[in-house]
Design a protein around this motif. Structure first.
Motif: not given
Lengths: 179, 468
Positions: B307, B309, B323, B327-330, B459-460
């Motif tokens: 993911t 992180d 992030a 928006q997420p970590n990516r 992101c995942e």
């Protein structure tokens, strides 16, 4: 057809014919492919097929037309392998060009001899221009940079020289025919 | 044809050879040639003139190096008078044997060699040391994915992927992390080189390989007594009698995984040696104080999830974005060389790469494994996902790929999409490594949008064995 098995090495005569055909094959492939890398690749593949088919060659027939047909098939195979690339010419035009080449194959040597003489007749600066353009990795753009002229001007100068060479070749051949 | 037409045709042909013909002019020329036999004759005369001039002074270096040019040019005159071409192919512009002619003679000699060698080998078994021509070709390229360049010291060329080819001693260079090349020595020893790699191959009384970088899997047939196969890397040297193993090397360390048999590895920095047995691994680095021991290789887990992180390790490719604003970590896709065109120009893909370290693999695959990727793009595109795999023992297991259009996944409220692909939908990229994937270990995962940069962000990523 030669009375030999496919496992026998090609005869020295065949070897000579393959070797002597290289320049003409190269020229015709240039006409069909117009890209130095592609021409080199297909010439190499054509040579490989010529070796494989040595036993199939009928010594009673002319070698060059046979070799040109093989080269034509290799051009088509080359493009089939590289589906994404656009064929320079479609199959019909490609065949027509090869047929024209075969029809005039007897003239190839005399045209070359004439070219040698015509090059000698070029003015010194024109000869230098030809040498520069056709030396390893010579290009119109580089020549333009070197001489401070525009690429268009260099290209136009080369066009005139090529036209002069072609005209001189025709004149020489006509003269030879008369004598 | 009128004089005006002649001039127009002549200009078009000049533009062709000077590389300045537009698409519209190309079409015009093509139509003209198709319809007019006289135009075809003029075109052929013009192109033959151009080719004749090129033949004498063309860029022969693209085919063959200067060193070998000199050799090729000399050989026919000195060695084989029967190959003399002085009558029909006398150079027109200079007194020297032309480069193109030298290339042609070289081609003919290569052709003769290619013709003779298989027959000699068929008739006499492995070529003896007295036959120079057959001794020169030491290895067969069996399969290739991606772009390879082979160099024998005098010249470089790109072997094709269509058929098996015999090659002389030389250096193999692979471009692109998804590239692989399988080669076979005459005794059946198989070597698979994969990834961005460079390896040298030689054989005198024994096989000698040098892996400068990349991954190499070897299935070494039993070697004669006292003549082990020797493989060196920048940091290690191993001698092999007969075994299956994988080496992954760069300039700082070498990881050895032994699948079957036993391999002795020497760390070059201090000469320390370790014997590595079945299903074990050892690492030789430049750090002489590091403990060098053989450890058991455990199977990677049945599921794996990333993911992002934290920034991914350097061996992965992609720009990490923390992030922000919901928006997420990516990781954002970056350009990378996928392969090369014949001209040497790189083919650049845009994407991300996740890969395992040398000590472990990412995940073990099962028939029920499913890949899930959460991603977004700035437009629509076709995505290519490639899995690089290894056999449970460590040897190369092949590359597998699946392609999906982004239009097949719906956007969520944040603009992200989720792509789910069952393992069974991945297709092998190399015929010699058809799978199955069941039980394989994933060492490399690439997601890219081919040659288009469509702002791919991931992101995942998850590979999980689903309960039936």
């Amino acid at each position: 057809m030669d009375d030999k098995s496919p496992n026998e090495p090609p005869s020295l005569r065949y070897l000579e014919m393959v070797t002597q055909s290289q320049r003409t094959l190269y020229g015709v492939l240039w006409s069909l492919l117009r890209n130095a890398d592609d021409v080199d690749d297909v010439l190499q593949e054509t040579n490989a097929v010529l070796w494989q088919k040595a036993a199939e060659f009928d010594a009673e027939r002319q070698f060059l037309p046979w070799a040109l047909k093989i080269a034509q098939l290799q051009v088509l195979a080359f493009h089939k392998r590289r589906l994404r690339d656009k064929l320079v010419f479609d199959e019909g035009l490609l065949t027509a060009l090869v047929e024209n080449s075969i029809r005039d194959i007897d003239q190839v040597e005399s045209r070359r001899r004439a070219l040698a003489g015509c090059l000698q007749k070029l003015p010194g600066d024109h000869r230098t221009l030809v040498l520069k353009r056709y030396e390893a990795s010579g290009s119109v753009n580089e020549m333009a940079e070197e001489t401070g002229r525009s690429p268009k001007a260099v290209s136009e100068a080369l066009r005139r020289i090529r036209a002069a060479l072609l005209e001189c070749i025709e004149r020489t051949l006509a003269q030879e025919a008369r004598t | 044809m009128t004089p005006g037409d002649s001039l127009k045709l002549e200009r078009l042909m000049n533009q062709v050879v000077d590389g300045v013909l537009s698409d519209a002019e190309e079409l015009l020329l093509e139509t003209w040639l198709r319809d007019d036999s006289t135009a075809r004759d003029r075109y052929l005369c013009f192109m033959m003139l151009h080719a004749d001039l090129l033949w004498d002074h063309g860029a022969a270096a693209s085919l063959i190096g200067r060193e070998s040019l000199a050799t090729s040019a000399d050989q026919p005159r000195d060695v084989s008078p029967s190959l003399s071409l002085s009558h029909s192919t006398r150079p027109l512009l200079s007194g020297w044997l032309s480069p193109r002619l030298a290339v042609a003679v070289g081609l003919v000699l290569v052709g003769l060699t290619a013709w003779l060698v298989p027959r000699f080998v068929r008739q006499h078994g492995n070529a003896g040391s007295g036959v120079r021509v057959s001794a020169a070709l030491i290895i067969t390229l069996e399969a290739l994915q991606g772009t390879a360049e082979w160099s024998d010291g005098a010249r470089k060329w790109q072997p094709g992927s269509d058929s098996e080819q015999r090659l002389p001693a030389g250096t193999l260079r692979l471009d692109g992390e998804g590239s692989s090349c399988q080669l076979r020595f005459d005794d059946g020893t198989r070597i698979t080189v994969s990834g961005d790699a460079e390896a040298e191959f030689a054989q005198d009384s024994q096989k000698r390989l040098y892996l400068r970088r990349g991954s190499l899997t070897a299935d070494v047939a039993r070697q004669p007594d006292g003549q082990p196969c020797v493989i060196e890397t920048p940091t290690a040297r191993i001698e092999v009698i007969g075994t299956v193993f994988t080496l992954v090397a760069d300039s700082e360390q070498t990881a050895l995984n032994v699948e079957r048999g036993a391999v002795r590895m020497q760390r070059l920095v201090d000469g320390h040696e370790v014997e590595v047995l079945d299903q074990r691994q050892a690492i030789a680095s430049l750090d002489a104080t590091a403990e060098m021991q053989s450890v058991r290789v455990g199977a990677p887990p049945d599921s794996w999830r990333q993911t992002f992180d934290q920034p991914p390790p350097a061996i992965c490719k992609g720009t990490w974005l923390a992030a922000v604003a919901g928006q997420p970590n990516r990781v954002r896709g970056v350009p990378c060389v996928a392969s090369r065109r014949k001209s040497g120009k790189p083919i650049v893909h845009h994407g991300i790469t996740a890969r395992s370290g040398v000590e472990t693999r990412l995940v073990t695959l099962h028939p029920t494994s499913v890949l899930k990727v959460r991603y977004r793009l700035t437009g629509e595109a076709s995505l290519r996902i490639m899995l690089g795999t290894n056999q449970p023992g460590g040897s190369f297991g092949g590359n597998f790929e699946v392609k999906r259009s982004s239009q097949q996944q719906t956007l969520d409220a944040d603009g992200w999409r989720t792509l789910t692909v069952p393992l069974s939908e991945f297709q092998p990229l190399m015929k010699r490594f058809p799978g199955p994937l069941d039980g394989s270990h994933v060492s490399l995962l690439m997601i890219n949008s081919h040659e288009r940069d469509v702002g791919l962000e991931v992101c995942e990523i998850e590979i999980r064995s689903q309960v039936p």
